[in-house]
Write a protein that holds these residues in place. Structure first.
Motif, PDB file in Angstrom:
ATOM      1  N   GLY A 121       0.816  -1.210   0.000  1.00 42.88           N
ATOM      2  CA  GLY A 121       0.000   0.000   0.000  1.00 42.88           C
ATOM      3  C   GLY A 121       0.848   1.257   0.000  1.00 42.88           C
ATOM      4  O   GLY A 121       2.069   1.215  -0.174  1.00 42.88           O
ATOM      5  N   THR A 122       0.189   2.362   0.220  1.00 44.47           N
ATOM      6  CA  THR A 122       0.835   3.662   0.162  1.00 44.47           C
ATOM      7  C   THR A 122       1.902   3.842   1.237  1.00 44.47           C
ATOM      8  O   THR A 122       1.815   3.246   2.325  1.00 44.47           O
ATOM      9  CB  THR A 122      -0.209   4.789   0.302  1.00 44.47           C
ATOM     10  N   ARG A 123       2.867   4.680   0.942  1.00 43.69           N
ATOM     11  CA  ARG A 123       3.868   5.045   1.947  1.00 43.69           C
ATOM     12  C   ARG A 123       3.306   6.089   2.907  1.00 43.69           C
ATOM     13  O   ARG A 123       3.856   6.292   3.983  1.00 43.69           O
ATOM     14  CB  ARG A 123       5.124   5.587   1.259  1.00 43.69           C
ATOM     15  N   GLN A 124       2.218   6.756   2.504  1.00 38.35           N
ATOM     16  CA  GLN A 124       1.577   7.766   3.363  1.00 38.35           C
ATOM     17  C   GLN A 124       0.360   7.151   4.052  1.00 38.35           C
ATOM     18  O   GLN A 124      -0.768   7.629   3.895  1.00 38.35           O
ATOM     19  CB  GLN A 124       1.159   8.986   2.526  1.00 38.35           C
ATOM     20  N   ILE A 125       0.574   6.093   4.796  1.00 37.91           N
ATOM     21  CA  ILE A 125      -0.535   5.393   5.435  1.00 37.91           C
ATOM     22  C   ILE A 125      -1.278   6.304   6.409  1.00 37.91           C
ATOM     23  O   ILE A 125      -0.672   7.100   7.127  1.00 37.91           O
ATOM     24  CB  ILE A 125      -0.028   4.117   6.157  1.00 37.91           C
ATOM     25  N   THR A 126      -2.607   6.206   6.437  1.00 42.98           N
ATOM     26  CA  THR A 126      -3.428   7.020   7.329  1.00 42.98           C
ATOM     27  C   THR A 126      -3.711   6.256   8.613  1.00 42.98           C
ATOM     28  O   THR A 126      -3.389   5.073   8.735  1.00 42.98           O
ATOM     29  CB  THR A 126      -4.766   7.377   6.658  1.00 42.98           C
ATOM     30  N   THR A 127      -4.343   6.903   9.559  1.00 43.40           N
ATOM     31  CA  THR A 127      -4.722   6.221  10.802  1.00 43.40           C
ATOM     32  C   THR A 127      -5.726   5.109  10.509  1.00 43.40           C
ATOM     33  O   THR A 127      -5.716   4.067  11.167  1.00 43.40           O
ATOM     34  CB  THR A 127      -5.324   7.219  11.803  1.00 43.40           C
TER      35      THR A 127
END
Length: 368
Positions: A121-127
Motif C-alpha cells: 500500500g501507500t507510503r503515506q498510510i493514514t490512521t
C-alpha cells in the motif's frame, strides 16, 4: 550447486538484454548456465525468441569477473542463494515465468507448506489504514500466516511490525542488494525480522534502491504469496502494479474500500470498481477466498470473535436466520424475519460492513 556453476549463473544474469525469462529459456535449451557460454552462437540463434541483440553481449569476459566478485561478497556475508530449480526456492515463485533465476536471502525464511499473503500500500498510510492493517493481522495471527511486504515506509513497515508483534514470520522483499538497508531508518527492525523471517532480493550488492528496481521487485512480492492485499493506495502507485502482477500470476487480490473522497483510498476503490480485487472488510474475507482450512476453535476466534457483541437485536435475528437456512434472497429474509424490505436492506449493509454476512450474486446473502 558448485561455486563454478554459480559463477556461470551470475555471469549469465549480468548479460545485457538477458532477463530471467530469457535466461531460463537458454538454460533449458543448453542444459545449464555453463553450457550456454559453451554453445555455438548459431545454435543459440535457433532458439525461439533469441536474436542477435540478445546474445550480442554474451561473450564479454567482464561478466565472469563481476560474477566472481559478487559470489565472494555472498560467501563472505553468509548470504543464502536459491536457484530456480532448487528445493529451497519458494514454491509459488517457481510458477512465475519471470520469477528470478537466482535469489539472495538472509535470515531464517521457511516457506514450506505455509499460508502466505502479501500486504502492500501507500507510503503515506493514514490512521484508518494503520488500524485496519493491525486488526487484520491480529485476527489472522491464530492461523500463523507468513506476511510478505516491501520493507518500505507506510503500509509495508506497518504490516511487518505488526507481524513481529504477533510472532508471525515476515519477509521483506528488497529493491537493492543485501549489503545495505533502505530506508535507513528501518535498520532497527532488521535483526528482529531476520530472527523470524528475513529478506529476499534478486539484486546484487552493486544495485542501489532506484525507482525501476522497486517496480521490478514487486513481482517477487506478488509471486511469493497466494494473495496480495492492498490496504491503501492513491489513484496511481507501486502497490497497484503489484496487484496487476498478482492478477497476471492468477493470484487473488484484495482491496480495502474507503471513502470516495479519500485520496489514499482511490486506488483500492478503483480496483474494486473494475472488479480487479475482492472487497476486503475483515480477516474472514481472506480466509474464505483463499479457502484456508482452520480448526473450529480457531475459526471461532478469528471469524466470530466479537460478532454477537457487535450486532443489535435486528441484526442478530437476521444472522440467526441465515445461519440456519444458508444463503437466501433479500425478499425471503424480510418475509421470514417479519421486517420491511427497506429495513432489511439497510441492516444487511451494516452487517456486511461489520463482517457478519457476505453479499452474493442475485441479491442473495449468506452468514460468514
Amino acid at each position: 550447486m558448485t561455486q563454478t556453476q554459480l559463477i556461470s549463473v551470475l555471469a549469465l544474469l549480468n548479460v545485457k538484454n538477458i532477463g530471467d525469462a530469457t535466461a531460463k529459456k537458454l538454460i533449458k535449451y543448453c542444459g545449464s548456465a555453463e553450457n550456454v557460454f559453451k554453445e555455438k552462437k548459431n545454435n543459440l540463434l535457433k532458439i525461439d525468441g533469441i536474436g542477435e541483440l540478445i546474445i550480442k553481449d554474451l561473450y564479454n569476459p567482464v561478466h565472469f569477473k563481476l560474477a566472481e566478485e559478487e559470489l565472494k561478497f555472498v560467501n563472505n556475508n553468509q548470504i543464502q542463494l536459491s536457484y530456480f530449480t532448487d528445493a529451497t526456492y519458494p514454491e509459488k515463485l517457481k510458477h512465475c515465468l519471470d520469477g528470478p533465476v537466482l535469489i539472495f536471502k538472509s535470515g531464517n525464511i521457511d516457506l514450506h507448506n505455509k499460508k502466505i499473503i502479501s500486504i502492500v500500500g501507500t507510503r503515506q498510510i493514514t490512521t484508518y489504514g494503520t488500524a485496519f492493517c493491525e486488526k487484520l493481522i491480529e485476527d489472522l495471527s491464530p492461523l500463523n500466516p507468513v506476511i510478505v511486504s516491501g520493507f518500505a515506509y507506510g503500509v509495508d513497515i506497518c504490516a511487518q511490525k505488526t507481524a513481529l508483534k504477533y510472532g508471525l514470520q515476515t519477509i521483506g522483499c528488497l529493491a537493492h542488494g543485501l549489503n545495505q538497508v533502505y530506508p535507513k531508518v528501518h535498520e532497527k527492525y532488521v535483526a528482529e525480522i531476520e530472527k523470524n523471517g528475513g529478506f529476499i532480493t534478486d539484486f546484487w550488492s552493486k544495485d542501489n534502491p532506484e525507482r525501476n528496481n522497486f517496480l521490478r521487485r514487486n513481482r517477487i512480492i506478488a509471486g511469493l504469496s497466494e494473495g496480495t492485499i492492498v490496504i491503501e493506495s492513491a489513484e496511481k502507485g507501486g502497490s497497484l502494479v503489484t496487484a496487476d502482477i498478482a492478477t497476471s500470476y492468477n493470484r487473488e487480490v484484495f482491496a480495502v474500500p474507503g471513502r470516495t473522497d479519500d485520496k489514499y483510498s482511490a486506488g483500492c476503490n478503483n480496483l474494486i470498481k473494475h472488479q480487479k480485487a475482492h472487497v476486503l472488510t475483515n480477516a474472514a474475507d481472506v480466509i474464505y477466498i483463499l479457502n484456508w482450512k482452520i480448526e473450529e476453535e480457531k475459526k471461532n476466534r478469528v471469524v466470530q470473535k466479537k460478532l454477537f457483541i457487535e450486532l443489535d437485536e435486528t441484526e442478530k435475528n437476521i444472522y440467526a436466520f441465515l445461519q440456519k437456512n444458508g444463503k437466501e434472497l433479500i425478499d425471503i429474509i424480510a418475509l421470514e424475519c417479519k421486517l420491511p424490505v427497506h429495513k432489511v436492506s439497510t441492516t444487511l449493509l451494516n452487517m456486511e460492513l461489520k463482517g457478519a454476512i457476505r453479499p452474493l450474486p442475485g441479491k442473495m446473502f449468506e452468514a460468514i
